[in-house]
Design a protein around this motif. Sequence first.
Motif, PDB file in Angstrom:
ATOM      1  N   PRO A 163       0.803  -1.228   0.000  1.00 53.73           N
ATOM      2  CA  PRO A 163       0.000   0.000   0.000  1.00 53.73           C
ATOM      3  C   PRO A 163       0.838   1.281   0.000  1.00 53.73           C
ATOM      4  N   ASP A 164       2.086   1.206   0.459  1.00 51.24           N
ATOM      5  CA  ASP A 164       2.972   2.377   0.507  1.00 51.24           C
ATOM      6  C   ASP A 164       4.351   1.983  -0.010  1.00 51.24           C
ATOM      7  N   PRO A 165       4.492   1.787  -1.315  1.00 50.85           N
ATOM      8  CA  PRO A 165       5.705   1.182  -1.861  1.00 50.85           C
ATOM      9  C   PRO A 165       6.825   2.154  -2.214  1.00 50.85           C
ATOM     10  N   GLU A 166       6.637   3.446  -1.970  1.00 47.36           N
ATOM     11  CA  GLU A 166       7.594   4.422  -2.483  1.00 47.36           C
ATOM     12  C   GLU A 166       9.029   4.139  -2.040  1.00 47.36           C
ATOM     13  N   PHE A 167       9.218   3.696  -0.781  1.00 48.91           N
ATOM     14  CA  PHE A 167      10.585   3.546  -0.277  1.00 48.91           C
ATOM     15  C   PHE A 167      11.370   2.484  -1.033  1.00 48.91           C
ATOM     16  N   TYR A 168      10.686   1.554  -1.690  1.00 46.98           N
ATOM     17  CA  TYR A 168      11.387   0.555  -2.497  1.00 46.98           C
ATOM     18  C   TYR A 168      12.037   1.165  -3.727  1.00 46.98           C
ATOM     19  N   TYR A 169      11.629   2.366  -4.089  1.00 46.39           N
ATOM     20  CA  TYR A 169      12.090   3.007  -5.321  1.00 46.39           C
ATOM     21  C   TYR A 169      12.890   4.281  -5.043  1.00 46.39           C
ATOM     22  N   GLN A 170      13.315   4.437  -3.805  1.00 52.76           N
ATOM     23  CA  GLN A 170      14.164   5.545  -3.413  1.00 52.76           C
ATOM     24  C   GLN A 170      15.563   5.026  -3.085  1.00 52.76           C
ATOM     25  N   GLN A 171      16.513   5.936  -2.862  1.00 50.57           N
ATOM     26  CA  GLN A 171      17.865   5.533  -2.510  1.00 50.57           C
ATOM     27  C   GLN A 171      17.837   4.616  -1.284  1.00 50.57           C
ATOM     28  N   GLY A 172      18.576   3.528  -1.368  1.00 53.97           N
ATOM     29  CA  GLY A 172      18.547   2.509  -0.316  1.00 53.97           C
ATOM     30  C   GLY A 172      17.568   1.387  -0.601  1.00 53.97           C
ATOM     31  N   GLY A 173      16.747   1.549  -1.641  1.00 58.37           N
ATOM     32  CA  GLY A 173      15.805   0.506  -2.023  1.00 58.37           C
ATOM     33  C   GLY A 173      16.247  -0.183  -3.294  1.00 58.37           C
ATOM     34  N   GLY A 174      15.275  -0.781  -3.977  1.00 55.46           N
ATOM     35  CA  GLY A 174      15.581  -1.491  -5.210  1.00 55.46           C
ATOM     36  C   GLY A 174      15.639  -2.986  -5.015  1.00 55.46           C
ATOM     37  N   PRO A 175      15.596  -3.729  -6.107  1.00 58.62           N
ATOM     38  CA  PRO A 175      15.516  -5.194  -6.009  1.00 58.62           C
ATOM     39  C   PRO A 175      16.739  -5.826  -5.379  1.00 58.62           C
ATOM     40  N   LEU A 176      17.924  -5.279  -5.611  1.00 56.42           N
ATOM     41  CA  LEU A 176      19.135  -5.894  -5.067  1.00 56.42           C
ATOM     42  C   LEU A 176      19.189  -5.737  -3.557  1.00 56.42           C
ATOM     43  N   LEU A 177      19.046  -4.523  -3.049  1.00 57.73           N
ATOM     44  CA  LEU A 177      19.144  -4.309  -1.614  1.00 57.73           C
ATOM     45  C   LEU A 177      17.968  -4.919  -0.861  1.00 57.73           C
ATOM     46  N   ASP A 178      16.795  -4.983  -1.507  1.00 61.21           N
ATOM     47  CA  ASP A 178      15.623  -5.551  -0.836  1.00 61.21           C
ATOM     48  C   ASP A 178      15.662  -7.073  -0.799  1.00 61.21           C
ATOM     49  N   MET A 179      15.881  -7.708  -1.940  1.00 54.39           N
ATOM     50  CA  MET A 179      15.783  -9.162  -2.025  1.00 54.39           C
ATOM     51  C   MET A 179      17.131  -9.864  -2.161  1.00 54.39           C
ATOM     52  N   GLY A 180      18.160  -9.122  -2.531  1.00 56.86           N
ATOM     53  CA  GLY A 180      19.468  -9.716  -2.709  1.00 56.86           C
ATOM     54  C   GLY A 180      19.997 -10.476  -1.507  1.00 56.86           C
ATOM     55  N   PRO A 181      19.771 -10.006  -0.260  1.00 55.29           N
ATOM     56  CA  PRO A 181      20.323 -10.754   0.880  1.00 55.29           C
ATOM     57  C   PRO A 181      19.883 -12.210   0.951  1.00 55.29           C
ATOM     58  N   TYR A 182      18.660 -12.533   0.528  1.00 58.63           N
ATOM     59  CA  TYR A 182      18.210 -13.925   0.562  1.00 58.63           C
ATOM     60  C   TYR A 182      19.045 -14.786  -0.386  1.00 58.63           C
ATOM     61  N   TYR A 183      19.273 -14.279  -1.572  1.00 54.52           N
ATOM     62  CA  TYR A 183      19.995 -15.030  -2.593  1.00 54.52           C
ATOM     63  C   TYR A 183      21.489 -15.067  -2.294  1.00 54.52           C
ATOM     64  N   LEU A 184      22.047 -13.929  -1.910  1.00 51.59           N
ATOM     65  CA  LEU A 184      23.482 -13.866  -1.672  1.00 51.59           C
ATOM     66  C   LEU A 184      23.889 -14.626  -0.418  1.00 51.59           C
ATOM     67  N   THR A 185      23.075 -14.585   0.618  1.00 54.84           N
ATOM     68  CA  THR A 185      23.382 -15.367   1.821  1.00 54.84           C
ATOM     69  C   THR A 185      23.340 -16.856   1.511  1.00 54.84           C
ATOM     70  N   ALA A 186      22.379 -17.269   0.684  1.00 53.75           N
ATOM     71  CA  ALA A 186      22.334 -18.669   0.262  1.00 53.75           C
ATOM     72  C   ALA A 186      23.569 -19.032  -0.549  1.00 53.75           C
ATOM     73  N   LEU A 187      23.993 -18.155  -1.440  1.00 55.04           N
ATOM     74  CA  LEU A 187      25.171 -18.433  -2.261  1.00 55.04           C
ATOM     75  C   LEU A 187      26.434 -18.547  -1.402  1.00 55.04           C
ATOM     76  N   VAL A 188      26.550 -17.717  -0.368  1.00 58.48           N
ATOM     77  CA  VAL A 188      27.693 -17.828   0.542  1.00 58.48           C
ATOM     78  C   VAL A 188      27.649 -19.163   1.279  1.00 58.48           C
ATOM     79  N   GLN A 189      26.457 -19.576   1.716  1.00 60.06           N
ATOM     80  CA  GLN A 189      26.310 -20.889   2.359  1.00 60.06           C
ATOM     81  C   GLN A 189      26.765 -22.006   1.430  1.00 60.06           C
ATOM     82  N   LEU A 190      26.430 -21.887   0.165  1.00 61.57           N
ATOM     83  CA  LEU A 190      26.665 -22.972  -0.784  1.00 61.57           C
ATOM     84  C   LEU A 190      28.065 -22.938  -1.402  1.00 61.57           C
TER      85      LEU A 190
END
Length: 364
Positions: A163-190
């Motif tokens: 309902p209030d998505p603006e912060f995902y599209y401001q500095q500090g947001g975006g697909p990498l910073l928002d969702m990247g930790p899930y993928y990158l942490t898994a890659l470090v594990q593997l």
Amino acid sequence: MGEPLRVGIVGAGRISGQYSATLARLAPVEVTAVADLDPDRAARLAGQHPGARVAGLPELYAAPDVDVVLNLTTPNQHAAVALAAIAAGKHVYGEKPLAAHGADALAVVEAAESAGVRVACAPDTVLGTGVQTARAAVDAGEIGVVHAATAFMTGPGHERWHPDPEFYYQQGGGPLLDMGPYYLTALVQLLGPVLRVSGMSARPRTERTIADGPRAGTAFPVDIDTHVTGLLEHDSGALTTLLMSFDIWATHLPFLELYGSAGSLSLPDPNYFDGDVRRFTAGRDAWTVLPPRAGYAGAGRGVGLLDLAEALAEDRPHRAAADVALHVLDVMEALLASTRGGASVPVRSTCERPDGIPGVILLE
């Protein structure tokens, strides 16, 4: 294990409900205090845990019945809360990212080392049976030597549901910073830590429109790139192709796949704890689903606190480790720097590959 690990929660916002539901199931963990800028919201969260109370921040940090501060504030507050808790002699478990910036995350890690307390950080989804089953297969050599991987997070954008998505599209947001930790942490594990990265990015749309909720139809500007692609070189020699995008409506791409000298592994969505792990090996003509063989079964957000409690009791390293969280943040910052500069960028930190979970641990 003796006495439970006593938890003081700072931040009673949207994500706290998922943590609360998990912590209520874990006997070795006990919520004793909750602090939030909204006292009513704090009271509702405290009411989900018998004996828990609403507290102000100074009171919570100083409380003798708080062993660890669970930091569920917004990313720009992560470092400040963590440093205050560490100064009070508390362990810290934080939502991802460890801090909004790598320099602040490093300050948290160094402060904890000086104080002799522990810092752990989400995502703990890597402790579920999805990533841990794949980890067990990799460690057993079931697909040979892993030389490459792919990691794809795609979607049309969070304005479709938030309902209030603006912060995902401001500095500090975006697909990498928002969702990247899930993928990158898994890659470090593997596959272990990352040595260097190179990337490119794009901003296909400069404006988005909220699709649902009371503000549906409201348009807002896009201040950051929303499609990020990159290459990661792990110190193991493996190369990962990464794609994080808020600009893809539909795809047949996998979430995470590993490619080895004797076969391939396909993993479920690393934003969740479980799901099928599929293996394809040389000499076979079909994928096979592997039965769960490692990780916390039936887990939810907050299971990393259980691992922290057990690690403290057993005097061993915890798996949702601060050095991993710091390294993942450094990888993301290096990749974004590469998208701006056009050259490969070395990652300034490294980390230990955490121990895998030996076998399946069922959470009731």
